[in-house]
Design an enzyme around this catalytic site. Sequence first.
Site, PDB file in Angstrom:
ATOM      1  N   GLU A  42       0.944  -0.619  -5.030  1.00  0.00           N
ATOM      2  CA  GLU A  42      -0.094   0.384  -5.275  1.00  0.00           C
ATOM      3  C   GLU A  42       0.613   1.720  -5.475  1.00  0.00           C
ATOM      4  OE1 GLU A  42      -3.886   2.482  -3.056  1.00  0.00           O
ATOM      5  OE2 GLU A  42      -1.944   2.293  -2.065  1.00  0.00           O
TER       6      GLU A  42
ATOM      7  N   ASP B  99       0.820  -1.205   0.000  1.00  0.00           N
ATOM      8  CA  ASP B  99       0.000   0.000   0.000  1.00  0.00           C
ATOM      9  C   ASP B  99       0.858   1.260   0.000  1.00  0.00           C
ATOM     10  OD1 ASP B  99      -2.805   1.193   0.557  1.00  0.00           O
ATOM     11  OD2 ASP B  99      -1.581   2.076   2.148  1.00  0.00           O
TER      12      ASP B  99
END
Length: 543
Positions: free
Chosen positions: A276, A212
Amino acid sequence: MTAKAMPEIQSEAADAWWRGAAIYQIYPRSFADSNGDGIGDLPGITARLDHVASLGVEAIWLSPFFPSPMKDFGYDVSDYCGVDPIFGTLDHFDALIARAHALGLKVIIDQVYAHTSDQHPWFGESRSSRVNARADWYVWADAKADGSPPTNWQSVFGGPAWTWDGRRRQYYLHNFLASQPQLNVHNMQVQQALLDAAQFWLDRGVDGFRVDAINFAMHDLDMRDNPPAPDTGAVRTRPFDYQLKIYNQSHADIPRFIERLRALTDRYGARFTVAEVGGDDADREMKLFTQGESRFNSAYGFDFLYAPQLTPQVIADVMAQWPDEPGVGWPSWAFENHDAPRAISRWATPEQRHAFAAMKMLLLACLRGNIFLYYGEELGLTQVEIPFERLQDPEAIANWPLTLSRDGARTPMPWQADAVALGFSESADTWLPTGPDHDALAVDRQNADPASMLNLTRRILALRNATPALKWGRLNVLRASDDLLVIERVFEGQTMLCAFNFGAAPLDWSPAGANNLRIVESVNGATLDSLPGFGGVVADVIG
């Protein structure tokens, strides 16, 4: 030779299980509740994995389930090596892994390396004084002479990215919520602690990580101010939008940490890592983070997640950024996820949604790269309007009413049309309301309908899995004009021609060499002669 008759292909493209894989994202709070508390959990997921396996996906991606105060619903981690009690226990996680692997599903989990919760013991120690074992594990800085924050950096969720802490008499950095202090990933001890956490999950059998916000992992050590962003005329809803994010993210040393993580995962064999990457410089960073054989296997961008419209030109432009050339990494694509509104509510009117959803799923399966399906996307789920008093999303609450709530894409999965909470939970008091139109889209109803979106998704993914050109092949855009997109996928002598109508009005379409084409999939009545509204067709070039 048709796609369905193709022999097993032995090639470099097929060596890695993840290359070209379809991956199903599960948001644990919203998938299935096993204990009646209105919140989804790991045993609930395990009990429903047969449904996921029936789709034909290769893997699941689990959004965070770690211990957390849930200020940002799990992306504020207070323990990297545990399971939050609302989701279950480590034994429940082990059972999930075992069941998934028995069904032939790989399991990918989120890792959040840019920040922790302010309730993490590391931060508690770090903020206790300027002299302790973890004093430099987070980003601390003195105030300017006038007492103002060290830099002008702004938080993604609104307001300054710095909060004053009276114990250290310093500011700490947070690129998101103030309760999500920024880790100092420049610190090699921090890097090792994060790698140790990754190893903990690898030892428990996970097959990879979705990392993330990795481009936020390191900051400018000289603490320089970000310059203002040029005014493009776009609506700016946050102070964050007024800056070029040069110094609070995208540091040049991030790839070195990525290489350490990749070296660890490579010790475990066939593992998958996907980054990401969002923001103004996402395309460059996605390529940088996937460069060569020592960084991430793939990168996951936002090109489609926030696109106001899906058009042939949008597809053509994005695909052109990732050519099948040496040195260019392998991309991953999604039309929906937990941070973006449901795609069919963004891109289609209510009366168009069923037809559009079918075309969209076929299109996704024809893109080059890995494809991610968000839970419920196989059902054609719509965005749910959440009233302010039921909002959970901190970003939406902070920016109400200018920011569209992410909660509307996180509502409970509808399993049974006539059951309490649509079969998601035994309790009607679910953490978010169920969608008012989701009963008609429930899994049990669609299972029984051969023409349903669910059964179409299964058929489309089966086609992709059986067709090397769709899974691994080069993508060439043959036409992208107005509402018509025509692409071809080519792999080791197999060529597939794919055509899509992005509009509601029918289009005449006459492909060259039609006598050498054999339709292997069609949606909304599309043929080799015409494309009705939102029609899509995939044909095998057999000549």
